[in-house]
Design a protein around this motif. Sequence first.
Motif, PDB file in Angstrom:
ATOM      1  N   TRP A 740       0.822  -1.211   0.000  1.00  0.00           N
ATOM      2  CA  TRP A 740       0.000   0.000   0.000  1.00  0.00           C
ATOM      3  C   TRP A 740       0.857   1.264   0.000  1.00  0.00           C
ATOM      4  CZ3 TRP A 740      -4.618  -0.200  -1.576  1.00  0.00           C
ATOM      5  CH2 TRP A 740      -5.492   0.879  -1.402  1.00  0.00           C
ATOM      6  N   GLU A 776     -11.486  -4.297   5.260  1.00  0.00           N
ATOM      7  CA  GLU A 776     -11.464  -2.937   4.717  1.00  0.00           C
ATOM      8  C   GLU A 776     -10.286  -2.748   3.762  1.00  0.00           C
ATOM      9  OE1 GLU A 776     -11.344   1.702   6.325  1.00  0.00           O
ATOM     10  OE2 GLU A 776     -11.607   0.030   7.717  1.00  0.00           O
ATOM     11  N   GLU A 777      -9.121  -3.290   4.164  1.00  0.00           N
ATOM     12  CA  GLU A 777      -7.949  -3.174   3.289  1.00  0.00           C
ATOM     13  C   GLU A 777      -8.161  -3.905   1.964  1.00  0.00           C
ATOM     14  OE1 GLU A 777      -7.971  -3.938   6.389  1.00  0.00           O
ATOM     15  OE2 GLU A 777      -6.532  -2.697   7.515  1.00  0.00           O
ATOM     16  N   LEU A 779     -11.000  -4.328   0.384  1.00  0.00           N
ATOM     17  CA  LEU A 779     -11.887  -3.538  -0.471  1.00  0.00           C
ATOM     18  C   LEU A 779     -11.116  -2.404  -1.146  1.00  0.00           C
ATOM     19  CD1 LEU A 779     -15.072  -3.364   1.802  1.00  0.00           C
ATOM     20  CD2 LEU A 779     -14.737  -4.749  -0.255  1.00  0.00           C
ATOM     21  N   GLU A 780     -10.235  -1.744  -0.394  1.00  0.00           N
ATOM     22  CA  GLU A 780      -9.413  -0.692  -0.994  1.00  0.00           C
ATOM     23  C   GLU A 780      -8.462  -1.262  -2.035  1.00  0.00           C
ATOM     24  OE1 GLU A 780      -7.507   1.119   2.316  1.00  0.00           O
ATOM     25  OE2 GLU A 780      -9.267   2.266   2.942  1.00  0.00           O
ATOM     26  N   THR A 781      -7.904  -2.435  -1.729  1.00  0.00           N
ATOM     27  CA  THR A 781      -7.010  -3.081  -2.688  1.00  0.00           C
ATOM     28  C   THR A 781      -7.753  -3.456  -3.964  1.00  0.00           C
ATOM     29  OG1 THR A 781      -5.687  -3.964  -0.864  1.00  0.00           O
ATOM     30  CG2 THR A 781      -5.433  -5.010  -3.021  1.00  0.00           C
ATOM     31  N   GLN A 782      -8.980  -3.903  -3.821  1.00  0.00           N
ATOM     32  CA  GLN A 782      -9.767  -4.260  -5.002  1.00  0.00           C
ATOM     33  C   GLN A 782      -9.997  -3.046  -5.893  1.00  0.00           C
ATOM     34  OE1 GLN A 782     -13.735  -5.702  -4.153  1.00  0.00           O
ATOM     35  NE2 GLN A 782     -13.769  -6.951  -6.004  1.00  0.00           N
ATOM     36  N   SER A 783     -10.273  -1.893  -5.287  1.00  0.00           N
ATOM     37  CA  SER A 783     -10.457  -0.666  -6.070  1.00  0.00           C
ATOM     38  C   SER A 783      -9.165  -0.284  -6.785  1.00  0.00           C
ATOM     39  CB  SER A 783     -10.920   0.460  -5.143  1.00  0.00           C
ATOM     40  OG  SER A 783     -11.014   1.674  -5.846  1.00  0.00           O
ATOM     41  N   TRP A 784      -8.036  -0.425  -6.077  1.00  0.00           N
ATOM     42  CA  TRP A 784      -6.745  -0.112  -6.697  1.00  0.00           C
ATOM     43  C   TRP A 784      -6.443  -1.055  -7.856  1.00  0.00           C
ATOM     44  CZ3 TRP A 784      -2.087  -3.191  -5.545  1.00  0.00           C
ATOM     45  CH2 TRP A 784      -0.968  -2.742  -6.257  1.00  0.00           C
TER      46      TRP A 784
END
Length: 820
Positions: A740, A776-777, A779-784
Motif C-alpha cells: 500500500w 477494509e484493506e 476492499l481498498e485493494t480491489q479498487s486499486w
Amino acid sequence: MAAAARAVPRALREAAAAFSAGGDVAAALGALRAALEAAGGAAALAERERAQYGAFLRRLVGNPDSLPAPQRQRLWRGFFAEAPAALGFPVLAEAVAAPGPGFCLTMVVETLEQFLQEGRLSALMWEVCQQQAQDRSPELQETLLSKIVCLPDHVSNKLQGKNPPVFFPQNYFPLLGSAIIQVLQKISDSLRGGLDCSISFVSHVLGKVCIHGRQKEILSVLVPHLTDVTKSDCIWQRICWRLVECVPDRWMEAVVLGFVQRASGADVLSRLLGNLVVKNKKARFVMTQKLLLLQYGYTTAVLQNVLGYLSLDSLRRALLIKVLQELLETWGSSSAVKHSPAEQQQYISKAILICLSHLKEPEIESCRQELLASMMAGVKCHLDSSLPQIRRLGMIVAESISLKINTDGPVLKFQYEEDNETRELKSLLVQTPPCSVVPSLPDDDRNERADAALPVVLESNEKPHRAAPVMPDEESDAELDSDDDLIPYDMSEDKELKTTKAPVYIRDCIEVLTGSDDVDKWDATIKALENLIQKNPAATREVSVELAKILLHLEEKTCIEGFAELRQRAQVAVLITDPIPVAQYLTSQFYSLNYSLRQRMDILDVLVLAAQEMSYPKIRGKNKHSGAQKPCIQLLPGSDSSKDWRRIVNERIKSKTRRFAKGQSEVKQDSVPNEFNSIAGHFFFPLIQNFDRPLSTFDLLGEDHFVLGRLAHTLAILMYLAVNAMAVTTMGKALLEFVWALRFHTDSYVRQGLLSCISSILLGVPTEHLLEDTTEELLETQSWLADVVEKDPDGDCRRLALQNLLLMENLKKKLETVPS
C-alpha cells in the motif's frame, strides 16, 4: 420538340391528379410515358421539370395500390429505370428509411438491387460531379452523400438482416469503389477534352465511407487501381491528389490512414498523396504527430511508408527532420520511459531508426550536436530502467545514432543478447527502403544510402581473419632455419603429473578462500565447498556466519567456469545448514553500508533459493523437486519479468485442483515437515522493516528502484513459501502495508513485484483470517487493482492485476457464504 417538352409538365400534373382523385391512373401513366419519349427521355428534362418528375416518383412510391395489378411491377420499374439516377435513387433510399406497406418495401429493395447491379451508382455520382461544376443543388448533394454511404445500414435495419447479398458491407463498398473508379475515368476523359469537372463529391463519398470504418472494403479496390494508373500518367496523378485534398478535414484522418496502411511502398504513397502533408494541416498532424507519437499500434511497414514518404520530396524533408527531433525528444524523456508501455517505446525506436536511414550527410552535419545530445540523454534514461527490453532498446538506438554521427571515428558498442527483435531493429537502419526504386530519386542519393549502410554491416559481423601475407619464394627460403629440420617429440601420451586435492575440512576451506595464493587449490576448494558443507553440518554450524561472510565478499581469482553458480550454491548450502544465524546475518547486511547492488541482489537470491529448498519435503536425503526449475527471481529476458512468479501460482492452483482418473494410482510419499515454516519470519521480517530508510550508498525509494523491484518479488515468493507457517497472517498484514505504501511507484518492475505480493497474500493467508482482519484493506485493494487493470501502461501489470481480481472474486463468494 418544344411542344413535346411542354407536354411533359401537363402529363405530370394529370398523373398527380389521377393519384389524388382516384382517376384512371393507368391512362395517366401511359400519357406520361408517351410525353417523356417524345421529349427525349427523363434525362433531357429542364430543372423545373426534373423537380416535378421527382415529386411524381415519390407519389408513385407512396401509392403502390393505385397501380393496376397486372402492370404494377412493369410500370414501377420502368419509371425508375428511365429516371435520372440523381432523381430515382434518393426516392428509393427515402422509401427504405420510411417504407409503406410490405409490397412497397419489397419493390423498393428489388429496384435498388437492380439499380446497383446495373452499375448506376457511377452514373449517379457523375451527374452530381457535373452539377457541382455548375455550382448547383448543394442540398441535394448532401442528401445523396448520406444515402449512398448509409444505404446498407438502412436496408439491414428495415429487413432485420435478411437483406440481399449486394447490400452486405463487404459487397456494397467494393461495388462503390468500382463506381468511383468509373467516375474518375470520366473525369480524366473530360479533363483531356478540355472540359471542367468537379471531383469534390467523390472525395466526400470516400471520406464518409472511411470515417464509417469501411476503409478496408473501399480502398482495397481503389488503391491498387490508382497505383497502376498513376505510374506514368501525370493527369491521373493530379486527379488522385485532388481526390484526397478535397476530403473535408473532419474525415481526412480516416482517409490518410487508409492510404498509408494499404500503399505497397513509400514511392506509391508519394504518387497517391503528392504533397498533401504540406498543403493540409490536418493531414500533417496525422502523419507527423498522431501516427508517430500518439498511437503505436501500426506495423513497421506503415512506419516505413510514412517516413519514406516524407523523405521523397524536398518540401517534405524538412518535416522528416522535425519528426526525428520530436521522436528523439520523446525517446530521451525519463518520464516517457517510465510511464509509456514497452510496445510504444519499441514503436518510437523503430521510427527513429527508419528516420536515420533516410538522412543524408548534409542533414546529419547540420544537426550532429543535437543528435549527440539526444543520444546521451536518451541512453541514460533507458539504461536506468529495470526492464531488460527497455535497456536494450536504448542501446540499439544509441548505437545507431553513434554510427550515423561518427562515420570516421569510434562508435558506441554495447553487449546485449541478439534475438529476432534486435535483428529486426538493426535491419531498419541498413535495409534498402522501398522508396529507393522511385525513378525520380537521384542515383547519387542511392549511392549515399548504400555507403551509409556499409559501416553497420561491418559492425554487426565478426572481424574478418587477416590473410597471411604472401611472400616471394626467394624471401621465404631466406627465412628458413636449420632448426626447422628437427623432429619434434611425441607428447600425445603425456599426462599432467600435478594433482590438487580439495580440502576435507570446513576450516581448511576458509583458510584457502581467505589467504591461499595457490590458484589450483582455490579452484578445487570452491568446486567442492557445497558438497563438503552438506556432508559436515555440525562443523559448518560452528563457522556458518563467518563462511557466509566470506562467500558474500568472495571474488573470482581465476577464470573458473560457473563461478557465480558455485558460489551461490555454497551460500545456499550454508544457509540451509544453519538457517537462523545465517539469515539474520544476510538480512542485516542487505541494508548495511558499502555493499554493491550486485551483492544486495545476491542476498535476495540466496534467501529465495534456500527458502524454496527448505519448503519442499525431502525423501531419502534428496530433494523431491530436484529436477524442477527453481523459482529464482533473477530478471528474465524480455518484458515478462514475472514469469517465475506466475509459474509458482499455477503450480499452487494445480495442487488444489481435484482430478478424477482411472488407472493405477500414484504411490504416496511419506510426509516430511516443512522446514521453512518455523523460520520464515527470520527471512521475511528483517527484509521488510527498513526499506524506507535511505542510506548514503543505498536508496531503495530513489535511484535504486531496480533493487526495490527485486525485493518486492523476493517478499512475494517468501510469503508464498510460508503458506502454512504460524506467522503467515502477520506476514500478510505487513506485506499488505508494504504494497500500500508503494502502490503508485513509477517503475513498472516494482509494480509487478507489488502485484505479485498481492497474489501471495491472497493465496498464502487463510481465507478466514483475511476476512476477519483485513476486510477494509481488501476492499481498498480491489479498487486499486481495478484502476491498474484499466489505466496501467504496462501489460504485465494489467495481467497480474486482473489475476488478483479473479482471486478476490473467489474470496468475495466465500464472504457471502459466511453466516452473519
